[in-house]
Write a protein that holds these residues in place. Sequence first.
Motif, mmCIF file in Angstrom:
data_model
loop_
_atom_site.group_PDB
_atom_site.id
_atom_site.type_symbol
_atom_site.label_atom_id
_atom_site.label_comp_id
_atom_site.label_asym_id
_atom_site.label_seq_id
_atom_site.Cartn_x
_atom_site.Cartn_y
_atom_site.Cartn_z
ATOM 1 N N UNK A 35 -0.735 -2.082 14.202
ATOM 2 C CA UNK A 35 -1.629 -3.404 13.744
ATOM 3 C C UNK A 35 -1.298 -3.486 12.630
ATOM 4 N N UNK A 36 -1.609 -4.735 11.917
ATOM 5 C CA UNK A 36 -0.879 -5.088 10.168
ATOM 6 C C UNK A 36 -1.700 -4.484 9.633
ATOM 7 N N UNK A 37 -2.515 -4.149 9.760
ATOM 8 C CA UNK A 37 -3.546 -3.614 8.615
ATOM 9 C C UNK A 37 -2.610 -2.231 8.277
ATOM 10 N N UNK A 38 -2.387 -1.831 9.358
ATOM 11 C CA UNK A 38 -1.662 0.347 9.303
ATOM 12 C C UNK A 38 -0.619 -0.202 8.686
ATOM 13 N N UNK A 39 0.401 -1.021 8.846
ATOM 14 C CA UNK A 39 1.835 -0.923 8.727
ATOM 15 C C UNK A 39 1.985 -1.458 7.360
ATOM 16 N N UNK A 40 1.345 -2.787 6.450
ATOM 17 C CA UNK A 40 1.515 -2.944 5.570
ATOM 18 C C UNK A 40 0.133 -2.101 4.431
ATOM 19 N N UNK A 41 -0.832 -0.769 5.133
ATOM 20 C CA UNK A 41 -1.060 -0.139 4.489
ATOM 21 C C UNK A 41 0.050 0.929 3.704
ATOM 22 N N UNK A 42 0.669 1.278 4.745
ATOM 23 C CA UNK A 42 1.281 2.345 4.559
ATOM 24 C C UNK A 42 2.769 2.336 4.195
ATOM 25 N N UNK A 43 3.362 0.768 3.948
ATOM 26 C CA UNK A 43 4.509 0.342 2.984
ATOM 27 C C UNK A 43 3.841 0.381 1.588
ATOM 28 N N UNK A 44 2.164 0.416 0.724
ATOM 29 C CA UNK A 44 2.231 -0.112 -0.297
ATOM 30 C C UNK A 44 2.226 1.368 -0.546
ATOM 31 N N UNK A 45 1.274 2.760 0.235
ATOM 32 C CA UNK A 45 1.026 3.369 0.398
ATOM 33 C C UNK A 45 2.938 4.822 -0.515
ATOM 34 N N UNK A 46 4.479 4.155 0.883
ATOM 35 C CA UNK A 46 4.598 5.015 0.578
ATOM 36 C C UNK A 46 5.615 5.428 -1.040
ATOM 37 N N UNK A 47 5.268 4.031 -1.977
ATOM 38 C CA UNK A 47 5.437 4.119 -3.231
ATOM 39 C C UNK A 47 4.456 4.200 -4.050
ATOM 40 N N UNK A 48 2.892 5.292 -3.297
ATOM 41 C CA UNK A 48 1.345 5.331 -4.465
ATOM 42 C C UNK A 48 2.028 6.742 -4.705
ATOM 43 N N UNK A 49 2.855 7.995 -4.618
ATOM 44 C CA UNK A 49 1.828 9.764 -4.180
ATOM 45 C C UNK A 49 1.686 10.130 -5.264
ATOM 46 N N UNK A 50 1.617 9.155 -6.620
ATOM 47 C CA UNK A 50 0.347 9.959 -7.425
ATOM 48 C C UNK A 50 -0.798 9.362 -7.734
ATOM 49 N N UNK A 51 -1.211 8.060 -7.218
ATOM 50 C CA UNK A 51 -1.575 6.988 -7.040
ATOM 51 C C UNK A 51 -2.020 6.439 -5.869
ATOM 52 N N UNK A 52 -2.628 7.534 -5.100
ATOM 53 C CA UNK A 52 -2.846 7.646 -3.509
ATOM 54 C C UNK A 52 -4.103 6.060 -3.361
ATOM 55 N N UNK A 53 -5.297 6.869 -3.731
ATOM 56 C CA UNK A 53 -6.354 6.237 -3.425
ATOM 57 C C UNK A 53 -6.117 4.945 -4.030
ATOM 58 N N UNK A 54 -5.514 4.674 -5.025
ATOM 59 C CA UNK A 54 -4.794 3.146 -5.627
ATOM 60 C C UNK A 54 -4.818 2.329 -4.726
ATOM 61 N N UNK A 55 -4.639 3.031 -3.319
ATOM 62 C CA UNK A 55 -4.288 2.139 -1.726
ATOM 63 C C UNK A 55 -5.434 1.943 -0.892
ATOM 64 N N UNK A 56 -6.113 0.577 -0.692
ATOM 65 C CA UNK A 56 -7.248 0.899 -0.392
ATOM 66 C C UNK A 56 -7.037 0.239 1.689
ATOM 67 N N UNK A 57 -7.740 0.538 2.440
ATOM 68 C CA UNK A 57 -8.250 0.713 3.549
ATOM 69 C C UNK A 57 -9.322 0.190 3.846
ATOM 70 N N UNK A 58 -9.868 -0.341 5.459
ATOM 71 C CA UNK A 58 -10.618 -0.959 5.448
ATOM 72 C C UNK A 58 -10.797 -1.245 7.610
ATOM 73 N N UNK A 59 -11.162 -0.689 8.106
ATOM 74 C CA UNK A 59 -11.005 -1.321 9.203
ATOM 75 C C UNK A 59 -12.493 -0.912 9.678
#
Length: 346
Positions: A35-59
């Motif tokens: 699903x788009x939510x899963x993969x769009x979240x992943x794409x952002x998460x790949x580049x935020x290892x130091x601040x993973x909590x800055x990536x939101x996900x709700x489903x």
Amino acid sequence: MSEATQSRILALGNGVWLDEIRKEGLAPIKDIPGGSVTFATLGARLFTPKEPASIGMVFNAGGDFPSAIMELFRSWSISLTVHHQSDKPSARGLVFYDKANDDRKGFQRLTEPLPVTIKDVQGTTMLRARSFHFFGTAEYVEEQVWDMYNLRRQANYTPAEQPFIIWEPQAKSCRPDSLCAHQDAAGLVSVFSPNHEELAGFFDDNAQPTAHFDKQRIERQARAFVDAGIGAARDGCVVVRAAGHGCVVMTQDMEPVWLPSFYASDRDAHMVVDATGAGNAFLGAFAIGWQESGSYVEAAKYGQVAASFVIEQVGLPVRFGHGELELWNCCAVRERLAVYRARLDG
């Protein structure tokens, strides 16, 4: 997510799907998160290892949602909000492939989607996200964007906090009779990003597919959106994702810029296992790249690198380590970005 941690991106659409992948002659593979939510979240998460909590996900999760997948999302250390709907089945679909060329043939829903709208994050820190990724029709995007602005206004957010909005259109809605509606809706977002086949759908109702990949044709079609205006100030961009052919970035003030896919050569063909979700991940990473560089072209480089991790396997790439030592598929994401940049500069 604490008040001090502003979400860098939130993806909204038809939620998280559980895919069953069927290839002729092989046993089906079930419960693949998609699903788009899963993969769009992943794409952002790949580049935020130091601040993973800055990536939101709700489903929304149905009563049969696998606990193992829930734990996988939690292991990313993102700001995760799950609404459990035990009286409903999880969103499930079938992904079909052609045995001859291993190309994805289509997607069929097995259950109804469990979408989350912008109204579902009212009163939460996710409403203040710096970027939003929307997947859907023109009508859906117009509704979501106006609701988002109204809710942020009610929360006393200042105009300076207006978010960076990425719109990925729904493939079935990309038709000649919906061209004007999509052009109008694109005026509300920062980035409009169909893939090349979706883009062609707006113009080629009865046209036969061309025998070769035609960059000039894609540029002409994309220009119809650029000329109509992307964003309220007409300073947004069109990003056309073209799978193995790379992508093209276009704005009012910039000539078309083509970037190759990370795995663009024949010798890399064996690395491409499954392209499902690559476009969504591209756009999630694009948001992070734009936040860090202010450049649409640089942002697209992040997108191409994120897509490369998605296509290396069926489903999601595997993460190891934490923080600066974090690896995905045994590779440091920003090191791959550096390799990609060097390749382009060379």
